[in-house]
Design an enzyme around this catalytic site. Structure first.
Site, PDB file in Angstrom:
ATOM      1  N   GLY A 192       0.809  -1.213   0.000  1.00 22.84           N
ATOM      2  CA  GLY A 192       0.000   0.000   0.000  1.00 22.84           C
ATOM      3  C   GLY A 192       0.843   1.264   0.000  1.00 22.84           C
ATOM      4  O   GLY A 192       0.501   2.260  -0.654  1.00 22.84           O
ATOM      5  N   GLU A 206      12.044   8.231 -27.843  1.00 16.87           N
ATOM      6  CA  GLU A 206      13.183   7.816 -28.684  1.00 16.87           C
ATOM      7  C   GLU A 206      12.892   6.548 -29.478  1.00 16.87           C
ATOM      8  O   GLU A 206      13.778   5.766 -29.787  1.00 16.87           O
ATOM      9  CB  GLU A 206      14.437   7.614 -27.822  1.00 16.87           C
ATOM     10  CG  GLU A 206      14.852   8.824 -27.022  1.00 16.87           C
ATOM     11  CD  GLU A 206      15.101  10.047 -27.898  1.00 16.87           C
ATOM     12  OE1 GLU A 206      16.012  10.011 -28.743  1.00 16.87           O
ATOM     13  OE2 GLU A 206      14.373  11.037 -27.724  1.00 16.87           O
TER      14      GLU A 206
END
Length: 380
Positions: free
Chosen positions: A339, A362
């Site tokens: 969590g 890229e």
């Protein structure tokens, strides 16, 4: 190649120390506010990072590609946005050093020396709303009119252009002869930009849409001729920048592993540290294994580049594997933190958001697979 040289290890240690002391403390706040720290960037350049790829005649360190990649890796361990701003920001001036004598003379002090000092960054303007990986589809056009080039069109997802110290954009344009790269200084009439784009990650890295409306620059500002600009980028420039992005991914993955391992050793569940559970161990082992493999791919591509040997396939392999690996490592890190990994106060949450762009920029992962298949001879 086994290991790195003493000089490379010394640079890694120096950059890691700087990143830990100077970059890491404010990284979360810069991400939260989407702000760029100009003073921090200048200190990074004072350390010599911006000048590493430049030849000594320009005041640079003439460092090999692997050494610069190691520096990028260390910066990106703690702030991927800053690492991206760095390598994108120097590319324009690095390209200028390959220009004609007249061009170098005109740009040496203002742009090249300024980039090395950290006073100037550049923006690479390639992507368009309808032309991402398909660079041949760009519509931005440069038309010669006497002793000027007139640029019209738009670009999107462009890094650095909105920074206060961005001196110019390198704009890939369609021309009568093919494609050319036009240097358009910031503030040129007709060159405007939109507001900073809201992004999932890399929030302290400036990203904007650019517009060019009858934007005029001298003919001197056409870098490398008006026909082979796209080939210079696709057939050369992208190869090395893919290694830079791959190095960022390795850095993020390495930090994810370090933080995940430390957390797994200290986090107790079911009366024992979670590092003792096989499923957690499996994620940690996968991360460690893939980081080692990623570095080997990246290092081999750098070695081929330094030897002036073809490395298009190896660069694509490194970019594909490293960025996908980085994404998996960040996902494992969030899972191991549980969590808390989903909370923004935990750095792995930021790494998870930041690394997602790496498999797109890229050249997407799918494009890298296409390049590798082509280099293997699948289309012949």
């Amino acid at each position: 190649m086994i290991g790195y040289t003493e000089a490379q290890e010394a640079i890694r240690r120096t950059v890691r120390e700087f990143a830990t002391k100077e970059v890491k403390p404010g990284a979360a706040e810069r991400d939260e506010t989407g702000t760029f720290d100009y003073g921090l960037y200048r200190r990074l350049c004072d350390l010599g990072l911006a000048g590493m790829p430049f030849r000594e005649e320009f005041g640079g360190a003439d460092a090999d590609s692997l050494t610069f990649c190691l520096a990028i890796e260390e910066v990106s361990r703690v702030d991927m946005s800053l690492g991206l701003t760095l390598w994108v920001g120097i590319q324009g001036a690095v390209s200028m050093t390959h220009g004609s004598d007249e061009q170098i003379s005109a740009w040496r002090e203002r742009y090249i020396a300024g980039t090395i000092a950290g006073d100037v960054v550049s923006a690479g303007a390639i992507t368009e709303p309808d032309a991402g990986s398909d660079t041949a589809a760009i519509k931005t056009r440069a038309t010669q009119d006497g002793d000027e080039w007139v640029v019209n069109g738009s670009k999107i997802f462009i890094s650095n252009a909105g920074l206060e110290n961005c001196g110019f954009a390198m704009v890939l344009c369609r021309t009568e002869e093919g494609f050319g790269i036009v240097i358009v200084p910031t503030g040129t009439p007709g060159f405007t930009m939109g507001p900073a784009l809201r992004k999932m990650g890399l929030r302290s890295s400036d990203t904007r849409e650019l517009s060019f409306d009858d934007c005029r620059v001298p003919t001197l500002n056409m870098l490398g001729g008006a026909s082979l600009g796209r080939q210079a980028i696709v057939g050369g420039g992208f190869h090395i920048t893919r290694l830079y992005l791959a190095s960022q991914a390795v850095g993020v993955a390495a930090e994810c592993l370090d933080q995940s391992l430390a957390h797994a050793k200290s986090r107790v569940a079911f009366k024992r540290p979670i590092a003792r559970f096989q499923y957690v161990q499996g994620m940690l082992v996968d991360m460690a294994l893939e980081i080692e493999a990623a570095r080997l791919l990246r290092d081999k591509a750098c070695a081929l580049h330094e030897a002036r040997l073809p490395f298009a396939k190896e660069a694509a392999m490194a970019k594909l594997f490293c960025t996908e690996m980085g994404k998996r490592a960040a996902d494992h890190a969030v899972q191991i933190f549980g969590g808390m990994g989903y909370m923004d106060e935990t750095p792995v949450s930021r790494y998870y958001r930041d690394i997602r762009a790496a498999t797109i920029a890229e050249g997407t992962s799918e494009v890298q697979k296409h390049i590798i298949a082509r280099e293997l001879g699948c289309f012949s």
